[in-house]
Scaffold this motif. Structure first.
Motif, PDB file in Angstrom:
ATOM      1  N   GLU A   1       0.948  -1.272   0.202  1.00 56.23           N
ATOM      2  CA  GLU A   1      -0.130   0.156   0.149  1.00 56.23           C
ATOM      3  C   GLU A   1       0.896   1.285  -0.039  1.00 56.23           C
ATOM      4  OE1 GLU A   1      -3.178   2.352   2.500  1.00 56.23           O
ATOM      5  OE2 GLU A   1      -2.715   0.658   3.426  1.00 56.23           O
ATOM      6  N   ILE A   2       0.636   2.085  -0.731  1.00 58.52           N
ATOM      7  CA  ILE A   2       1.298   3.365  -0.930  1.00 58.52           C
ATOM      8  C   ILE A   2       0.681   4.576  -0.262  1.00 58.52           C
ATOM      9  CG2 ILE A   2       2.437   5.147  -2.612  1.00 58.52           C
ATOM     10  CD1 ILE A   2       3.233   2.019  -2.893  1.00 58.52           C
ATOM     11  N   GLY A   3       1.237   5.041   0.555  1.00 65.97           N
ATOM     12  CA  GLY A   3       0.575   6.410   1.164  1.00 65.97           C
ATOM     13  C   GLY A   3      -0.405   6.214   2.036  1.00 65.97           C
TER      14      GLY A   3
ATOM     15  N   VAL B   1       3.308  -1.404   3.981  1.00 63.60           N
ATOM     16  CA  VAL B   1       2.878   0.172   3.631  1.00 63.60           C
ATOM     17  C   VAL B   1       4.015   1.096   3.435  1.00 63.60           C
ATOM     18  CG1 VAL B   1       0.768  -0.308   4.745  1.00 63.60           C
ATOM     19  CG2 VAL B   1       2.734   0.713   6.252  1.00 63.60           C
ATOM     20  N   ILE B   2       4.080   1.939   2.469  1.00 57.23           N
ATOM     21  CA  ILE B   2       5.274   2.883   2.257  1.00 57.23           C
ATOM     22  C   ILE B   2       4.605   4.423   2.698  1.00 57.23           C
ATOM     23  CG2 ILE B   2       6.625   3.890   0.709  1.00 57.23           C
ATOM     24  CD1 ILE B   2       6.609   0.884  -0.971  1.00 57.23           C
ATOM     25  N   GLU B   3       5.255   4.753   3.736  1.00 56.40           N
ATOM     26  CA  GLU B   3       4.688   6.108   3.904  1.00 56.40           C
ATOM     27  C   GLU B   3       5.696   7.025   4.079  1.00 56.40           C
ATOM     28  OE1 GLU B   3       2.708   9.304   4.242  1.00 56.40           O
ATOM     29  OE2 GLU B   3       1.168   7.564   4.681  1.00 56.40           O
ATOM     30  N   LYS B   4       5.488   8.409   3.178  1.00 58.16           N
ATOM     31  CA  LYS B   4       6.535   9.501   3.129  1.00 58.16           C
ATOM     32  C   LYS B   4       6.360  10.316   4.347  1.00 58.16           C
ATOM     33  CE  LYS B   4       7.942  13.096  -0.066  1.00 58.16           C
ATOM     34  NZ  LYS B   4       7.645  13.538  -1.555  1.00 58.16           N
ATOM     35  N   ASP B   5       4.971  10.623   4.574  1.00 53.27           N
ATOM     36  CA  ASP B   5       4.792  11.615   5.892  1.00 53.27           C
ATOM     37  C   ASP B   5       5.027  10.936   7.072  1.00 53.27           C
ATOM     38  OD1 ASP B   5       3.755  13.463   7.639  1.00 53.27           O
ATOM     39  OD2 ASP B   5       1.849  13.599   6.448  1.00 53.27           O
TER      40      ASP B   5
ATOM     41  N   GLY C   1       9.552   6.232   3.525  1.00 53.39           N
ATOM     42  CA  GLY C   1       9.979   6.643   2.349  1.00 53.39           C
ATOM     43  C   GLY C   1       9.224   7.018   1.441  1.00 53.39           C
ATOM     44  N   ASP C   2       9.791   7.806   0.292  1.00 54.35           N
ATOM     45  CA  ASP C   2       9.138   8.174  -0.968  1.00 54.35           C
ATOM     46  C   ASP C   2       8.744   7.036  -1.782  1.00 54.35           C
ATOM     47  OD1 ASP C   2       8.035   9.186  -3.239  1.00 54.35           O
ATOM     48  OD2 ASP C   2       9.346  11.182  -2.940  1.00 54.35           O
ATOM     49  N   ALA C   3       7.829   6.491  -2.262  1.00 53.18           N
ATOM     50  CA  ALA C   3       7.225   5.478  -3.031  1.00 53.18           C
ATOM     51  C   ALA C   3       7.958   5.713  -4.427  1.00 53.18           C
ATOM     52  CB  ALA C   3       5.862   5.227  -3.298  1.00 53.18           C
ATOM     53  N   LEU C   4       8.223   6.839  -4.877  1.00 53.12           N
ATOM     54  CA  LEU C   4       8.926   7.060  -6.014  1.00 53.12           C
ATOM     55  C   LEU C   4      10.549   6.629  -6.029  1.00 53.12           C
ATOM     56  CD1 LEU C   4       7.583  10.407  -7.132  1.00 53.12           C
ATOM     57  CD2 LEU C   4       7.183   8.365  -8.536  1.00 53.12           C
ATOM     58  N   GLU C   5      10.953   6.288  -4.854  1.00 56.84           N
ATOM     59  CA  GLU C   5      12.284   6.226  -4.566  1.00 56.84           C
ATOM     60  C   GLU C   5      12.688   4.572  -3.946  1.00 56.84           C
ATOM     61  OE1 GLU C   5      14.056   9.077  -2.291  1.00 56.84           O
ATOM     62  OE2 GLU C   5      13.484  10.706  -3.695  1.00 56.84           O
ATOM     63  N   VAL C   6      11.548   3.969  -3.552  1.00 56.98           N
ATOM     64  CA  VAL C   6      11.747   2.825  -3.034  1.00 56.98           C
ATOM     65  C   VAL C   6      11.753   1.652  -4.154  1.00 56.98           C
ATOM     66  CG1 VAL C   6      10.366   1.186  -1.559  1.00 56.98           C
ATOM     67  CG2 VAL C   6      10.790   3.541  -0.856  1.00 56.98           C
ATOM     68  N   ASP C   7      12.548   0.825  -4.066  1.00 53.94           N
ATOM     69  CA  ASP C   7      12.534  -0.486  -5.185  1.00 53.94           C
ATOM     70  C   ASP C   7      11.714  -1.389  -4.603  1.00 53.94           C
ATOM     71  OD1 ASP C   7      13.074  -2.486  -6.740  1.00 53.94           O
ATOM     72  OD2 ASP C   7      14.969  -2.284  -7.021  1.00 53.94           O
ATOM     73  N   ILE C   8      10.286  -1.548  -4.864  1.00 52.37           N
ATOM     74  CA  ILE C   8       9.247  -2.285  -4.250  1.00 52.37           C
ATOM     75  C   ILE C   8       9.471  -3.613  -4.429  1.00 52.37           C
ATOM     76  CG2 ILE C   8       7.056  -3.092  -4.419  1.00 52.37           C
ATOM     77  CD1 ILE C   8       6.012  -0.170  -4.912  1.00 52.37           C
TER      78      ILE C   8
ATOM     79  N   LEU D   1       2.786   4.938 -11.457  1.00 56.19           N
ATOM     80  CA  LEU D   1       2.342   3.726 -12.282  1.00 56.19           C
ATOM     81  C   LEU D   1       3.342   3.477 -13.436  1.00 56.19           C
ATOM     82  CD1 LEU D   1       0.197   1.886 -13.349  1.00 56.19           C
ATOM     83  CD2 LEU D   1      -0.722   3.877 -14.650  1.00 56.19           C
ATOM     84  N   LEU D   2       3.967   4.744 -14.052  1.00 52.81           N
ATOM     85  CA  LEU D   2       4.755   4.222 -15.252  1.00 52.81           C
ATOM     86  C   LEU D   2       6.109   3.754 -14.520  1.00 52.81           C
ATOM     87  CD1 LEU D   2       4.994   8.078 -16.455  1.00 52.81           C
ATOM     88  CD2 LEU D   2       3.864   5.982 -17.750  1.00 52.81           C
ATOM     89  N   ALA D   3       6.532   3.692 -13.273  1.00 55.77           N
ATOM     90  CA  ALA D   3       7.881   3.057 -12.996  1.00 55.77           C
ATOM     91  C   ALA D   3       7.491   1.529 -12.725  1.00 55.77           C
ATOM     92  CB  ALA D   3       8.101   3.723 -11.400  1.00 55.77           C
ATOM     93  N   TRP D   4       5.993   1.479 -12.016  1.00 52.48           N
ATOM     94  CA  TRP D   4       5.856  -0.244 -12.038  1.00 52.48           C
ATOM     95  C   TRP D   4       5.778  -0.810 -13.366  1.00 52.48           C
ATOM     96  CZ3 TRP D   4       1.582   2.001  -8.367  1.00 52.48           C
ATOM     97  CH2 TRP D   4       2.011   2.421  -7.209  1.00 52.48           C
ATOM     98  N   LEU D   5       5.276   0.081 -14.430  1.00 52.90           N
ATOM     99  CA  LEU D   5       5.125  -0.461 -15.937  1.00 52.90           C
ATOM    100  C   LEU D   5       6.459  -0.699 -16.488  1.00 52.90           C
ATOM    101  CD1 LEU D   5       2.282   1.696 -17.438  1.00 52.90           C
ATOM    102  CD2 LEU D   5       2.085  -0.351 -16.850  1.00 52.90           C
ATOM    103  N   ASP D   6       7.461  -0.004 -15.923  1.00 55.85           N
ATOM    104  CA  ASP D   6       8.753  -0.644 -16.328  1.00 55.85           C
ATOM    105  C   ASP D   6       9.120  -1.799 -15.718  1.00 55.85           C
ATOM    106  OD1 ASP D   6       9.554   1.842 -17.767  1.00 55.85           O
ATOM    107  OD2 ASP D   6      10.340   2.847 -16.293  1.00 55.85           O
ATOM    108  N   ALA D   7       8.658  -2.047 -14.365  1.00 54.62           N
ATOM    109  CA  ALA D   7       9.264  -3.318 -13.882  1.00 54.62           C
ATOM    110  C   ALA D   7       8.350  -4.422 -14.704  1.00 54.62           C
ATOM    111  CB  ALA D   7       8.750  -3.270 -12.428  1.00 54.62           C
ATOM    112  N   ILE D   8       7.083  -4.356 -14.739  1.00 54.99           N
ATOM    113  CA  ILE D   8       6.324  -5.318 -15.338  1.00 54.99           C
ATOM    114  C   ILE D   8       7.007  -5.483 -16.805  1.00 54.99           C
ATOM    115  CG2 ILE D   8       3.992  -5.495 -16.452  1.00 54.99           C
ATOM    116  CD1 ILE D   8       2.857  -3.796 -14.145  1.00 54.99           C
ATOM    117  N   TYR D   9       7.348  -4.619 -17.474  1.00 55.31           N
ATOM    118  CA  TYR D   9       8.371  -4.898 -18.926  1.00 55.31           C
ATOM    119  C   TYR D   9       9.464  -5.662 -18.699  1.00 55.31           C
ATOM    120  CZ  TYR D   9      10.613  -3.941 -23.035  1.00 55.31           C
ATOM    121  OH  TYR D   9      11.655  -4.245 -24.227  1.00 55.31           O
TER     122      TYR D   9
END
Length: 288
Positions: free
Chosen positions: A53-55, A75-79, A102-109, A132-140
């Motif tokens: 879960e993000i945020g 759970v990944i929480e930045k705040d 941490g910031d979900a944009l920086e965490v390697d899930i 979403l675009l980062a997760w699509l990169d991983a899916i590919y």
């Protein structure tokens, strides 16, 4: 008695911690447990997966995921203001809940959470598409490297206009680059909408929940960078015919269209995802 059932209500928890939303983080709290339970149902079976879960914020969706029997929830929480509330949830949930600050944009899930994985999240409006675009990169990329699928599914809440773009059908006004990229890699399902009034404070737009299920293989076997380039050119001037929109590439537009057997008088929105994939295939082949 389940320790989770003895927790104060979300509203009481937020008041006790003096927590308020921050516009800079794109926060809008969803306090209605009936709605968060409904989101979880669209994620399907979560009893065999590690759920991400993000945020989570004050933990409304977190509570629903735990109550529905998530095998393990990350759970990944930045705040940092939300961490004390999440720690209270962890005391009740025990080893079933892990908190990543941490910031979900920086965490390697993929590195942080073992498979099998599902993402279930109410994404912040200001960063949801980038995530979403980062997760699509991983899916590919991950299946190409290891043969492993990074996610079983992603059940995500976006602002409604973004959700509509993701699931848009060929020929619709919302169909574009994001539609092509998502549908090339995933089966995309529009689940349900939420009015702005469901949130505290209400945002200026409505929201929608969608579920993306990664395909066993992309709709077209083609290099992702080539597909992104062709989609960007084709939809960058979407009212123009393809023979005009595709000018400026290193391959002449007419040569490219002929190689892909596509009518240059069509517009990008008239092409199925597989046709745009053929254009990208032809581009890579002609580039050598």
């Amino acid at each position: 008695m389940d320790p989770l059932s003895t927790l104060p209500s979300l509203a009481q928890t937020i008041a006790a911690h003096g927590l308020s939303t921050r516009k800079s983080l794109g926060q809008h709290f969803l306090l209605d447990q009936g709605i968060t339970n409904h989101i979880v149902r669209y994620a399907g079976d979560i009893g065999h997966c590690n759920i991400i879960e993000i945020g989570p914020g004050p933990g409304g969706l977190t509570r629903s995921l735990l109550a529905a029997g998530a095998k393990k929830l990350f759970v990944i929480e930045k705040d940092e203001r939300c961490l004390a509330i999440l720690q209270e949830l962890k005391q009740a949930a025990g080893d079933r809940l892990d908190i990543i600050h941490g910031d979900a944009l920086e965490v390697d899930i993929v590195a942080a959470v073992p498979p099998p994985r599902k993402i279930v999240a109410n994404l912040p409006y200001n960063a949801g598409t980038a995530m979403l675009l980062a997760w699509l990169d991983a899916i590919y990329a991950l299946p190409l490297r290891t043969g492993e699928r990074p996610f079983e599914s992603l059940t995500l809440m976006f602002q409604k206009e973004v959700a509509l773009r993701i699931v848009a059908a060929q020929g619709s006004k919302d169909y574009g680059r994001l539609s092509v990229l998502c549908q090339w890699l995933c089966d995309c399902r529009y689940d349900f909408e939420l009015p702005a009034a469901a949130f505290t404070p209400p945002p200026k737009v409505d929201s929608a929940v969608i579920t993306l299920t990664p395909r066993a293989a992309p709709l077209v076997e083609v290099d992702k960078k080539a597909l992104e380039l062709i989609a960007a050119k084709a939809f960058g001037q979407r009212r123009k015919m393809l023979r005009s929109a595709l000018k400026g590439l290193m391959i002449p537009a007419d040569t490219l269209l002929a190689a892909a057997v596509i009518d240059g008088s069509l517009r990008a929105e008239q092409l199925e995802v597989t046709a745009i994939g053929r254009l990208a295939q032809a581009y890579r082949e002609l580039m050598g």
